[in-house]
Design a protein around this motif. Structure first.
Motif, short mmCIF file in Angstrom:
data_model
loop_
_atom_site.label_atom_id
_atom_site.label_comp_id
_atom_site.label_asym_id
_atom_site.label_seq_id
_atom_site.Cartn_x
_atom_site.Cartn_y
_atom_site.Cartn_z
N THR A 201 -12.53 -5.75 11.02
CA THR A 201 -12.75 -4.25 11.18
C THR A 201 -14.36 -3.75 10.80
N ARG A 202 -14.89 -3.00 11.84
CA ARG A 202 -16.32 -2.62 11.39
C ARG A 202 -16.69 -1.39 11.44
N GLU B 226 -13.76 -7.81 17.98
CA GLU B 226 -12.98 -6.47 18.28
C GLU B 226 -14.21 -5.34 18.49
N ALA C 244 -16.41 -2.17 17.58
CA ALA C 244 -16.58 -1.50 16.37
C ALA C 244 -16.04 -0.09 16.49
N VAL C 245 -15.71 0.50 15.32
CA VAL C 245 -15.49 1.98 15.11
C VAL C 245 -16.78 2.45 15.10
N HIS D 237 -15.21 0.90 22.85
CA HIS D 237 -15.34 1.10 21.32
C HIS D 237 -14.52 2.58 21.05
N LEU E 196 -9.17 2.85 7.45
CA LEU E 196 -9.86 1.55 8.26
C LEU E 196 -9.72 0.18 7.34
N PRO F 93 -12.82 -1.12 6.49
CA PRO F 93 -13.70 -1.80 7.38
C PRO F 93 -14.17 -3.05 6.53
#
Length: 364
Positions: free
Chosen positions: A2-3, A29, A31-32, A91, A116, A118
């Protein structure tokens, strides 16, 4: 993996985040992206950034952080590019709410990071004005960057500061930034712009448009904004650098001043004292001026006569390209007419469209 990418200054940085995410993590995947809803007056006639209360259809990620999905809508008269951005890109776009100052943004970041967990956190700025001291006469929009920089520096987890397209925001010249930049990580390419190609057709960000254009190989001198600033499009344009976060805070007087702020109004006052102005005051004054102007009818004959005159004068200034925001304002049309004007120009003179910029004709 997760980023989290924090778009330092607004909507254009959010679009750039999608490009940078593609360049750094193509097969991962998406990023947020944590970003402001702050689209300036071309899109949003209400000065300043929007908060959650200005939208319908937001989805809570944490008690303090909301995602902006594609079916969210700004509440009139406010406007925002974020719902359309969310509809077109994979995103997750989460909303920075700066109305409780840096204290509020820091809490939002902490909540989001806890939720998250991240693996990486990046603070991304297009152009590099986040590396300013605050008293540079060419600065135009330092407040958003200062708020996010101050908040990120108060986190207990590592944050990487990324600068894309040094100098492309027209605020600090690239040569002034060189000593403040860290290592170059990569240069964006045309391939990295592909995921946002459709977005670049409508999004108003000038700095991100030039970032994409330079990644696609465009070189020259681009005129931007209502003031007609000229920005060189060089081989350094598509570069992505890492800068030192702590050094940026120690240099940025406005960011240090707003560290303990608990309201946007308090942060604005620091901007007036340190920079000599608040960019939201500028938006307020411009919104009042625009509200007193009658919208011109977009007559094709008049448009091309005025365009020819604009291009002749621009060639005399050495300009090779311009943005559609600049054209809209230079020709005297309103922000709501930008899309219509753009479509008219491209359909009649497609050879001058070097996506997403307008190429100034060579003349006769």
């Amino acid at each position: 993996m997760t980023r989290l990418i924090v778009a330092a200054g607004g909507g254009g940085d959010a679009v750039a985040a999608a490009m940078v995410d593609t360049a750094l993590n193509r097969d991962a995947e998406p990023a947020v992206v944590l970003t402001y809803a702050w689209d300036r007056l071309l899109i949003d006639p209400v000065p300043g950034p929007r908060g959650p209360a200005n939208f319908t259809g937001l989805k809570a990620i944490t008690p303090s952080v909301y995602a902006v999905p594609g079916d969210a809508r700004p509440i009139a008269p406010a406007g925002s590019t974020l719902p359309r951005l969310a509809a077109e890109l994979p995103h997750t776009f989460a909303l920075i709410d700066p109305h409780a100052g840096v204290h509020g943004i820091t809490q939002q970041l902490q909540d989001l990071i806890e939720h998250l967990a991240p693996d990486t956190i990046d603070l991304l700025d297009v152009g590099g004005d986040i590396l300013a001291k605050g008293d540079e006469p060419t600065l135009r929009s330092p407040l958003g960057d200062a708020l996010t920089l101050a908040a990120c520096c108060q986190l207990s987890v590592p944050v990487r500061l990324l600068i894309a397209g040094p100098g492309l925001d027209g605020e600090l010249p690239a040569e002034q930034l060189h000593e403040r930049l860290g290592p170059k990580l990569l240069s964006l390419t045309a391939e990295h712009t592909e995921p946002v190609s459709s977005v670049l057709e409508w999004h108003p960000s000038e700095a991100t448009a030039m970032l994409a254009a330079t990644a696609r190989g465009t070189r020259g001198l681009c005129e931007v904004r209502d003031a007609g600033l000229s920005v060189p499009l060089t081989d350094e344009g598509p570069a992505l650098h890492q800068a030192d976060l702590d050094d940026a805070l120690s240099r940025n007087e406005l960011a240090r001043a707003v560290l303990s702020t608990t309201s946007l109004e308090e942060a604005e006052q620091h901007s007036r004292e340190i920079c000599g102005y608040s960019e939201i005051d500028y938006e307020r004054n411009k919104a009042m001026w625009l509200g007193n102007q009658d919208e011109r009818e977009l007559d094709p004959g008049a448009v091309f006569r005025e365009l020819d005159q604009f291009e002749e004068e621009a060639r005399g200034r050495g300009i090779t390209h311009t943005t559609f925001r600049r054209l809209t304002e230079a020709l005297g049309y309103s922000g709501s007419q930008r899309t219509q004007l753009r479509e008219l120009l491209i359909s009649n003179r497609p050879e001058q469209y070097q996506a997403p910029l307008w190429h100034i004709s060579e003349g006769v």
